[in-house]
Design a protein around this motif. Structure first.
Motif, PDB file in Angstrom:
ATOM      1  N   VAL A 148       0.819  -1.214   0.000  1.00  0.00           N
ATOM      2  CA  VAL A 148       0.000   0.000   0.000  1.00  0.00           C
ATOM      3  C   VAL A 148       0.854   1.265   0.000  1.00  0.00           C
ATOM      4  O   VAL A 148       0.468   2.293  -0.596  1.00  0.00           O
ATOM      5  N   ASN A 149       2.037   1.223   0.637  1.00  0.00           N
ATOM      6  CA  ASN A 149       2.896   2.407   0.632  1.00  0.00           C
ATOM      7  C   ASN A 149       3.451   2.679  -0.767  1.00  0.00           C
ATOM      8  O   ASN A 149       3.604   3.840  -1.173  1.00  0.00           O
ATOM      9  N   ALA A 150       3.750   1.602  -1.500  1.00  0.00           N
ATOM     10  CA  ALA A 150       4.193   1.766  -2.883  1.00  0.00           C
ATOM     11  C   ALA A 150       3.047   2.309  -3.738  1.00  0.00           C
ATOM     12  O   ALA A 150       3.262   3.122  -4.641  1.00  0.00           O
ATOM     13  N   VAL A 151       1.822   1.854  -3.456  1.00  0.00           N
ATOM     14  CA  VAL A 151       0.645   2.372  -4.161  1.00  0.00           C
ATOM     15  C   VAL A 151       0.496   3.868  -3.879  1.00  0.00           C
ATOM     16  O   VAL A 151       0.235   4.670  -4.793  1.00  0.00           O
ATOM     17  N   ALA A 152       0.678   4.260  -2.620  1.00  0.00           N
ATOM     18  CA  ALA A 152       0.546   5.675  -2.248  1.00  0.00           C
ATOM     19  C   ALA A 152       1.595   6.524  -2.959  1.00  0.00           C
ATOM     20  O   ALA A 152       1.283   7.607  -3.473  1.00  0.00           O
ATOM     21  N   LEU A 153       2.827   6.036  -3.003  1.00  0.00           N
ATOM     22  CA  LEU A 153       3.889   6.775  -3.681  1.00  0.00           C
ATOM     23  C   LEU A 153       3.595   6.889  -5.172  1.00  0.00           C
ATOM     24  O   LEU A 153       3.787   7.944  -5.781  1.00  0.00           O
ATOM     25  N   ARG A 154       3.092   5.796  -5.753  1.00  0.00           N
ATOM     26  CA  ARG A 154       2.744   5.823  -7.176  1.00  0.00           C
ATOM     27  C   ARG A 154       1.610   6.802  -7.444  1.00  0.00           C
ATOM     28  O   ARG A 154       1.684   7.616  -8.369  1.00  0.00           O
ATOM     29  N   GLN A 155       0.543   6.743  -6.646  1.00  0.00           N
ATOM     30  CA  GLN A 155      -0.617   7.599  -6.882  1.00  0.00           C
ATOM     31  C   GLN A 155      -0.285   9.071  -6.671  1.00  0.00           C
ATOM     32  O   GLN A 155      -0.757   9.941  -7.409  1.00  0.00           O
ATOM     33  N   ILE A 188       9.782  -1.709   0.034  1.00  0.00           N
ATOM     34  CA  ILE A 188      10.185  -0.973  -1.164  1.00  0.00           C
ATOM     35  C   ILE A 188      11.679  -1.121  -1.431  1.00  0.00           C
ATOM     36  O   ILE A 188      12.112  -1.307  -2.570  1.00  0.00           O
ATOM     37  N   VAL A 189      12.501  -1.097  -0.354  1.00  0.00           N
ATOM     38  CA  VAL A 189      13.951  -1.136  -0.526  1.00  0.00           C
ATOM     39  C   VAL A 189      14.434  -2.499  -1.017  1.00  0.00           C
ATOM     40  O   VAL A 189      15.157  -2.590  -2.020  1.00  0.00           O
ATOM     41  N   ASN A 190      14.060  -3.595  -0.315  1.00  0.00           N
ATOM     42  CA  ASN A 190      14.573  -4.900  -0.750  1.00  0.00           C
ATOM     43  C   ASN A 190      13.936  -5.369  -2.056  1.00  0.00           C
ATOM     44  O   ASN A 190      14.511  -6.152  -2.804  1.00  0.00           O
ATOM     45  N   CYS A 191      12.740  -4.859  -2.349  1.00  0.00           N
ATOM     46  CA  CYS A 191      12.111  -5.166  -3.635  1.00  0.00           C
ATOM     47  C   CYS A 191      12.892  -4.513  -4.775  1.00  0.00           C
ATOM     48  O   CYS A 191      13.159  -5.140  -5.807  1.00  0.00           O
ATOM     49  N   ALA A 192      13.268  -3.252  -4.592  1.00  0.00           N
ATOM     50  CA  ALA A 192      14.062  -2.553  -5.602  1.00  0.00           C
ATOM     51  C   ALA A 192      15.404  -3.252  -5.802  1.00  0.00           C
ATOM     52  O   ALA A 192      15.876  -3.411  -6.941  1.00  0.00           O
ATOM     53  N   ARG A 193      16.006  -3.723  -4.712  1.00  0.00           N
ATOM     54  CA  ARG A 193      17.280  -4.429  -4.800  1.00  0.00           C
ATOM     55  C   ARG A 193      17.123  -5.742  -5.598  1.00  0.00           C
ATOM     56  O   ARG A 193      17.977  -6.098  -6.410  1.00  0.00           O
ATOM     57  N   ILE A 199       8.066  -1.743  -8.883  1.00  0.00           N
ATOM     58  CA  ILE A 199       8.267  -2.157  -7.493  1.00  0.00           C
ATOM     59  C   ILE A 199       6.932  -2.537  -6.859  1.00  0.00           C
ATOM     60  O   ILE A 199       6.825  -3.560  -6.172  1.00  0.00           O
ATOM     61  N   ARG A 200       5.902  -1.717  -7.100  1.00  0.00           N
ATOM     62  CA  ARG A 200       4.574  -2.013  -6.552  1.00  0.00           C
ATOM     63  C   ARG A 200       4.055  -3.352  -7.036  1.00  0.00           C
ATOM     64  O   ARG A 200       3.570  -4.189  -6.253  1.00  0.00           O
ATOM     65  N   VAL A 201       4.182  -3.621  -8.339  1.00  0.00           N
ATOM     66  CA  VAL A 201       3.709  -4.896  -8.900  1.00  0.00           C
ATOM     67  C   VAL A 201       4.481  -6.068  -8.306  1.00  0.00           C
ATOM     68  O   VAL A 201       3.896  -7.088  -7.928  1.00  0.00           O
ATOM     69  N   GLU A 202       5.803  -5.937  -8.213  1.00  0.00           N
ATOM     70  CA  GLU A 202       6.626  -7.030  -7.676  1.00  0.00           C
ATOM     71  C   GLU A 202       6.261  -7.320  -6.227  1.00  0.00           C
ATOM     72  O   GLU A 202       6.195  -8.488  -5.814  1.00  0.00           O
ATOM     73  N   MET A 203       5.985  -6.297  -5.440  1.00  0.00           N
ATOM     74  CA  MET A 203       5.605  -6.494  -4.041  1.00  0.00           C
ATOM     75  C   MET A 203       4.285  -7.235  -3.914  1.00  0.00           C
ATOM     76  O   MET A 203       4.075  -8.004  -2.973  1.00  0.00           O
ATOM     77  N   GLN A 204       3.383  -7.038  -4.865  1.00  0.00           N
ATOM     78  CA  GLN A 204       2.049  -7.638  -4.787  1.00  0.00           C
ATOM     79  C   GLN A 204       1.908  -8.901  -5.634  1.00  0.00           C
ATOM     80  O   GLN A 204       0.892  -9.587  -5.548  1.00  0.00           O
TER      81      GLN A 204
END
Length: 314
Positions: A177-184, A262-267, A243-248
């Protein structure tokens, strides 16, 4: 009984015309977002999400795999009920929140571009934390979970949601949800801000920026062009979306972190796909961004004006 509806913000001198706070704009936002997602929105979303989750696939492969998952209906995975629930609520929140923030910003003396930027950012954050978390997650689940081709019975989407809730609770069904918030926030800040900037540019080019001409509204096609420009240029934040898609995502890959942030997903994306991995799905997202912005900015302004003229009080 009449309905008081806020008209699109108009500028007269340094301030915007006063408008009433009302809830009719919620209906306008919901209607436009339902139209957007049910037409071209969901196919663009499905293709974009597939490419972001399956970063080894190209566009042709993505089309083939999506079609194999359900024919034409494969391009509308997650539409019912999740995208409809999301659209009927997030569009309302965006139109209402962004409109009020933009009005306050304009009356504080900032430019239409800055006001649109602030309105879009605030509206995007409001969307993410009030209505989008669970629905966006479940849309991604539907697009990325394994579905055996030709199987007679698949686990229902509600059963999948229930299983995730039992295993991981509220945090599980709001994963990312935090990645969604950053995206939106960045999405609609860019889309609305750049659309207003494009409108100003079109006014200057068309000679509608001074004197009596400044009161002449842009034509429907000029509004659509400005919205398309704003939406198309707003794909700069594609890394956030990947990143959002990969997390979900429900795809299982060896070595993929179990608990992602968000950090380890980006890595993980960097390690497996390099810099190109952050830009997978850019082409369908370009189309989606243009279509969403045309519907929600140009279409939303036009529908608010229509409802105001028909039902509003002067």
């Amino acid at each position: 009984m009449t309905v008081a509806v806020a008209s699109p913000t108009t500028i007269s001198g340094p301030t915007a015309a006063k408008k009433k706070v009302n809830f009719a704009n919620l209906g306008v936002g919901a209607a436009m977002n339902m139209f957007e997602v049910t037409t071209l929105g969901q196919p663009f979303e499905v293709i974009k999400t597939h490419l972001a989750a399956n970063r080894q696939d190209n566009m042709v492969t993505a089309f083939k795999k999506i079609y194999q998952r359900g024919g034409i209906s494969g391009f509308y995975q997650g539409l019912i009920p999740w995208a409809w629930i999301e659209a009927s609520t997030k569009g309302a929140v965006l139109i209402f929140a962004a409109g009020e923030i933009e009005y306050v910003a304009l009356n504080s003396g900032v430019s239409p571009f800055a006001a649109g930027l602030l309105g879009g950012m605030g509206g995007g954050l409001a969307q993410a934390y009030t209505t989008m978390g669970f629905c966006t997650f479940m849309k991604t689940v539907e697009i990325t979970r394994h579905k055996a081709v030709g199987a007679a019975a698949q686990q229902s989407t509600f059963a999948v949601a229930n299983d995730i809730f039992k295993r991981e609770g509220i945090r599980g069904i709001n994963k990312g949800v935090n990645a969604v918030a950053l995206r939106q926030c960045t999405n609609w800040g860019s889309r609305l801000g750049l659309s207003r900037l494009a409108e100003e540019s079109i006014r200057k080019i068309r000679g509608k920026d001074s004197g009596d001409h400044a009161k002449v509204p842009l034509s429907a096609w000029e509004k659509i062009a400005a919205s398309a420009i704003g939406g198309g240029l707003s794909i700069w934040n594609q890394p956030i979306e990947v990143i959002r898609v990969e997390m979900q995502s429900q795809l299982k890959t060896a070595g993929r972190p179990e608990k992602m942030n968000i950090v380890n997903c980006a890595r993980w994306i960097w390690q497996t796909n390099g810099i190109k991995g952050f830009y997978r799905g850019t082409v369908p997202r370009f189309g989606l961004g243009m279509w969403q912005t045309i519907c929600m900015v140009a279409g939303g302004d036009a529908l608010k004006k229509f409802v105001n003229e028909k039902y509003g009080k002067n």
